[in-house]
Design an enzyme around this catalytic site. Structure first.
Site, short mmCIF file in Angstrom:
data_model
loop_
_atom_site.label_atom_id
_atom_site.label_comp_id
_atom_site.label_asym_id
_atom_site.label_seq_id
_atom_site.Cartn_x
_atom_site.Cartn_y
_atom_site.Cartn_z
NE ARG A 159 10.21 15.77 9.44
CZ ARG A 159 9.71 15.14 10.48
NH1 ARG A 159 8.46 14.72 10.46
NH2 ARG A 159 10.46 14.90 11.55
CG ASN A 168 13.88 16.24 9.51
OD1 ASN A 168 12.73 16.51 9.85
ND2 ASN A 168 14.46 16.78 8.46
CB SER A 169 13.73 19.32 14.48
OG SER A 169 15.06 19.43 14.92
CD GLN A 170 7.22 17.58 17.90
OE1 GLN A 170 8.02 17.79 18.82
NE2 GLN A 170 5.94 17.32 18.14
#
Length: 203
Positions: free
Chosen positions: A17, A43-45
């Site tokens: 990530r 930015n998604s979990q």
């Protein structure tokens, strides 16, 4: 053959990530939480990303669409899952994020994946379809028929709708829809065509 969970875990290990976060957020890369990438987007979990990718079950060689690609982390994860025999198109409506995501993909060395700027008034990227898999990282108020129409026969769409995560399969008799828990996302928005007023929030 590896299970979807095993393949997704390998992809998340291979595509960290960190390289898809703004510099100010990189110290928080290990937090299991959404992180801001600017312009009201996140930015998604990681847990949510993993669950969505497992539901999507991307296969090597698939043609995949990533709607709301943001920093292009999900685009790169999808590209890892398709391998170089596949293709992944990310679609993003914010010009600065289109540029940011595209640069992140170049740095990741995945030329079979790219990011396009969303066409006003259009959801997805119909000119590149049909797709075996479509991932949507933004919440719609109802299932968007426009995206279902971009699936190939037997294709799968995963997206949050009105708080529920849906897995939609394009079958001969119409879409088959499964529900997979409650989630929160930024709203799915298509910019209006030129000359029309912008709609209110989608959800």
């Amino acid at each position: 053959m590896p299970s979807p969970a095993e393949r997704v875990a390998a992809a998340m290990e291979a595509v960290p990530r960190t390289g898809f976060l703004p510099p100010a957020q990189r110290a928080h890369t290990d937090r299991d939480a959404p992180l801001s990438i600017g312009h009201g987007q996140t930015n998604s979990q990681p847990t949510t990303v993993r669950q969505m990718l497992e539901l999507l079950d991307v296969q090597p060689g698939d043609r995949v669409l990533d709607v709301g690609s943001g920093s292009a982390w999900t685009t790169a994860l999808l590209a890892h899952l398709t391998g170089p025999d596949g293709s992944v198109t990310g679609v993003e409506r914010v010009p600065d994020l289109v540029a940011f995501g595209a640069a992140n993909l170049v740095a990741a060395g995945m030329p079979w994946a790219h990011v396009e700027r969303a066409v006003p008034g259009t959801l997805g990227w119909p000119c590149g379809g049909p797709y075996q898999r479509i991932l949507v990282s933004a919440q719609a108020p109802a299932l968007p028929a426009e995206l279902v129409d971009q699936l190939s026969a037997g294709g799968v769409l995963v997206l949050p709708v009105a708080g529920r995560m849906l897995r939609v399969r394009a079958d001969d008799g119409g879409p088959t829809v499964e529900e997979h828990g409650w989630y929160r996302f930024v709203p799915l928005v298509a910019d209006p065509p030129a000359g029309r007023a912008a709609p209110g929030p989608a959800g």
